[in-house]
Scaffold this active site. Structure first.
Site, mmCIF file in Angstrom:
data_model
loop_
_atom_site.group_PDB
_atom_site.id
_atom_site.type_symbol
_atom_site.label_atom_id
_atom_site.label_comp_id
_atom_site.label_asym_id
_atom_site.label_seq_id
_atom_site.Cartn_x
_atom_site.Cartn_y
_atom_site.Cartn_z
ATOM 1 N N ARG A 175 0.824 -1.224 0.000
ATOM 2 C CA ARG A 175 0.000 0.000 0.000
ATOM 3 C C ARG A 175 0.856 1.270 0.000
ATOM 4 O O ARG A 175 0.470 2.302 0.534
ATOM 5 C CB ARG A 175 -0.958 0.042 1.203
ATOM 6 N N SER A 225 -10.752 -0.555 3.575
ATOM 7 C CA SER A 225 -9.996 -0.772 4.817
ATOM 8 C C SER A 225 -9.459 0.554 5.341
ATOM 9 O O SER A 225 -8.855 1.332 4.596
ATOM 10 C CB SER A 225 -8.832 -1.720 4.577
ATOM 11 N N GLU A 295 -4.664 3.418 6.482
ATOM 12 C CA GLU A 295 -4.426 3.143 5.067
ATOM 13 C C GLU A 295 -5.093 4.250 4.236
ATOM 14 O O GLU A 295 -4.581 4.652 3.208
ATOM 15 C CB GLU A 295 -5.030 1.784 4.693
HETATM 16 C C1 LIG Z 1 -15.762 -0.987 -0.793
HETATM 17 C C2 LIG Z 1 -14.283 -0.734 -1.011
HETATM 18 C C3 LIG Z 1 -13.432 -1.811 -1.203
HETATM 19 C C4 LIG Z 1 -12.060 -1.592 -1.378
HETATM 20 N N1 LIG Z 1 -11.236 -2.674 -1.546
HETATM 21 C C5 LIG Z 1 -9.915 -2.476 -1.713
HETATM 22 C C6 LIG Z 1 -9.013 -3.600 -1.893
HETATM 23 O O1 LIG Z 1 -9.434 -4.767 -1.920
HETATM 24 N N2 LIG Z 1 -7.683 -3.338 -2.028
HETATM 25 C C7 LIG Z 1 -7.184 -2.059 -2.023
HETATM 26 O O2 LIG Z 1 -5.965 -1.888 -2.160
HETATM 27 N N3 LIG Z 1 -8.014 -0.983 -1.866
HETATM 28 C C8 LIG Z 1 -9.337 -1.157 -1.726
HETATM 29 N N4 LIG Z 1 -10.166 -0.069 -1.565
HETATM 30 C C9 LIG Z 1 -9.584 1.295 -1.484
HETATM 31 C C10 LIG Z 1 -9.534 2.050 -2.843
HETATM 32 O O3 LIG Z 1 -10.570 1.626 -3.709
HETATM 33 C C11 LIG Z 1 -8.187 1.909 -3.533
HETATM 34 O O4 LIG Z 1 -7.137 2.386 -2.735
HETATM 35 C C12 LIG Z 1 -8.180 2.677 -4.886
HETATM 36 O O5 LIG Z 1 -7.054 2.305 -5.602
HETATM 37 C C13 LIG Z 1 -8.198 4.194 -4.705
HETATM 38 O O6 LIG Z 1 -8.367 4.779 -5.997
HETATM 39 P P1 LIG Z 1 -9.162 6.143 -6.186
HETATM 40 O O7 LIG Z 1 -9.142 6.511 -7.635
HETATM 41 O O8 LIG Z 1 -10.496 6.063 -5.560
HETATM 42 O O9 LIG Z 1 -8.220 7.127 -5.388
HETATM 43 P P2 LIG Z 1 -8.645 8.319 -4.364
HETATM 44 O O10 LIG Z 1 -9.321 7.706 -3.178
HETATM 45 O O11 LIG Z 1 -9.380 9.377 -5.099
HETATM 46 O O12 LIG Z 1 -7.229 8.852 -3.955
HETATM 47 C C14 LIG Z 1 -6.368 8.089 -3.151
HETATM 48 C C15 LIG Z 1 -5.011 8.820 -3.116
HETATM 49 O O13 LIG Z 1 -4.435 8.750 -4.415
HETATM 50 C C16 LIG Z 1 -4.114 10.058 -4.895
HETATM 51 N N5 LIG Z 1 -4.338 10.036 -6.350
HETATM 52 C C17 LIG Z 1 -5.445 9.589 -6.995
HETATM 53 N N6 LIG Z 1 -5.263 9.648 -8.324
HETATM 54 C C18 LIG Z 1 -4.002 10.149 -8.526
HETATM 55 C C19 LIG Z 1 -3.226 10.442 -9.683
HETATM 56 N N7 LIG Z 1 -3.676 10.249 -10.938
HETATM 57 N N8 LIG Z 1 -1.974 10.953 -9.496
HETATM 58 C C20 LIG Z 1 -1.487 11.147 -8.256
HETATM 59 N N9 LIG Z 1 -2.183 10.890 -7.126
HETATM 60 C C21 LIG Z 1 -3.413 10.390 -7.267
HETATM 61 C C22 LIG Z 1 -5.033 11.003 -4.141
HETATM 62 O O14 LIG Z 1 -4.454 12.286 -4.004
HETATM 63 C C23 LIG Z 1 -5.157 10.295 -2.781
HETATM 64 O O15 LIG Z 1 -4.078 10.674 -1.928
HETATM 65 C C24 LIG Z 1 -11.556 -0.260 -1.371
HETATM 66 C C25 LIG Z 1 -12.428 0.820 -1.211
HETATM 67 C C26 LIG Z 1 -13.776 0.597 -1.035
HETATM 68 C C27 LIG Z 1 -14.695 1.774 -0.853
#
Ligand SMILES: Cc1cc2nc3c(=O)[nH]c(=O)nc-3n(C[C@H](O)[C@H](O)[C@H](O)COP(=O)(O)OP(=O)(O)OC[C@H]3O[C@@H](n4cnc5c(N)ncnc54)[C@H](O)[C@@H]3O)c2cc1C
Length: 303
Positions: A175, A225, A295
């Site tokens: 992570r 998480s 996380e």
């Molecule tokens: C129901 C549920 C289940 C999940 N299951 C998992 C799982 O099994 N495994 C797991 O690892 N995660 C899981 N997640 C967490 C999440 O979905 C992941 O971490 C996902 O990759 C985040 O992507 P996002 O586009 O939503 O990022 P965001 O939440 O919008 O951003 C997360 C971080 O990334 C940065 N960021 C986003 N895009 C960029 C970019 N293009 N350039 C630079 N920085 C950027 C943001 O500034 C922020 O700090 C889960 C979440 C939910 C709600």
């Protein structure tokens, strides 16, 4: 910011900049105050233009993907928030590599790979983020992470120059990616995937999807998480054994289903979540002498 500075900013990015836009609807937690300025670019030129304008005005810029791993402060985020989500783009296959832009949802990448019997990304099933957010977080599950099959990542460096970083030169861990330190914006990536047996790939993805459905909380808004797993055990197991399931602060509750999820029962504030996280950290520490770390990414002012 004076109105003339705002006009300059608006003029430079050529499209509508929203002022004091509430951010809760752009997050899976449904929590968060407003962005001082909010922008959804239509393409990379647009993005760079907005970031250049913000930089020249000395305005901090925060990138938001699909908002599924963030807790945004009740006071919102100062400066410019740029949301990078684009559902109309598709990955392409070129010289044996799958090329994908950062704002594309992970599910689109996964379907693209599965339709072509390309193996290796099945464990990303049901992760609701974008490719950029997933690389930033080095998202994954079942001891697998998105970085495993990456060939390279295209970024916009902090000084707004383009760069390509090869996988072997990027620091990834559980992570963790170096992008969390250096403020680069992830623009796109290339994946090197092996051809596999289509039926096996699809059944693996389906098995992981149903295991996640059975274990995770989907009834209420959440951010997945909350805490990272410590090196030798699962955060959810510690939280459950410390008796935290069902604990509640305001409208934030430790999920009854998956102890490492905090759910928004309706109208929870970021403050509720942070206080609940503190209670969980203290209880787990008192019981196991292990300090959990978040996380999820806390964005905005939490002082
Ligand atoms: C129901 C549920 C289940 C999940 N299951 C998992 C799982 O099994 N495994 C797991 O690892 N995660 C899981 N997640 C967490 C999440 O979905 C992941 O971490 C996902 O990759 C985040 O992507 P996002 O586009 O939503 O990022 P965001 O939440 O919008 O951003 C997360 C971080 O990334 C940065 N960021 C986003 N895009 C960029 C970019 N293009 N350039 C630079 N920085 C950027 C943001 O500034 C922020 O700090 C889960 C979440 C939910 C709600």
């Amino acid at each position: 910011m004076t109105s003339s500075v705002l006009d300059r900013f608006r003029g430079r990015v050529a499209q509508r900049v929203l002022v004091k836009e509430p951010l809760a609807p752009y997050t899976s937690f449904h929590i968060g105050g407003p962005a001082e300025y909010f922008y959804m670019p239509r393409g990379e030129e647009d993005l760079i233009c907005a970031l250049r304008a913000a930089k020249s005005l000395g305005m901090p810029a925060t990138i938001l993907g699909n908002g599924t791993n963030v807790l945004i402060s009740d006071r919102g985020i100062q400066g410019l928030v740029v949301r990078l989500v684009e559902t109309s783009l598709s990955p392409v296959l070129e010289n044996g590599l799958v090329l994908v832009r950062a704002p594309i949802p992970l599910s689109v990448l996964l379907n693209f790979a599965m339709e072509r019997d390309l193996a290796g990304l099945e464990y990303l099933v049901s992760i609701p983020g974008t490719v950029g957010g997933a690389i930033y977080m080095n998202a994954g599950s079942f001891s697998q992470a998105i970085s495993t099959h990456l060939a390279y990542v295209e970024v916009l460096e902090r000084d707004l120059t383009y760069a390509t970083r090869r996988h072997e030169d990027i620091d990834f861990d559980y992570r963790y990616s170096e992008f969390q330190e250096d403020g680069a914006v992830i623009l796109g990536a290339a994946f090197e995937l092996e051809h596999g047996d289509g039926a096996t790939i699809r059944s693996t993805a389906e098995r992981i999807r149903s295991e996640k459905r059975a274990k995770q909380s989907w009834e209420h808004p959440n951010a997945g998480s909350i805490f990272s797993n410590p090196p030798t055990t699962f955060a959810g197991k510690l939280i459950e054994e410390a008796g935290c399931k069902g604990l509640q602060v305001g409208q934030a509750q430790v999920s009854m289903k998956h102890a490492n999820f905090i759910v928004n029962l309706g109208g929870a504030t970021a403050q509720d979540v942070v206080q609940l996280m503190d209670v969980v950290v203290h209880r787990v520490y008192a019981r196991f002498n292990i300090r959990l770390s978040p996380e999820i990414r806390l964005l905005g002012d939490f002082s």
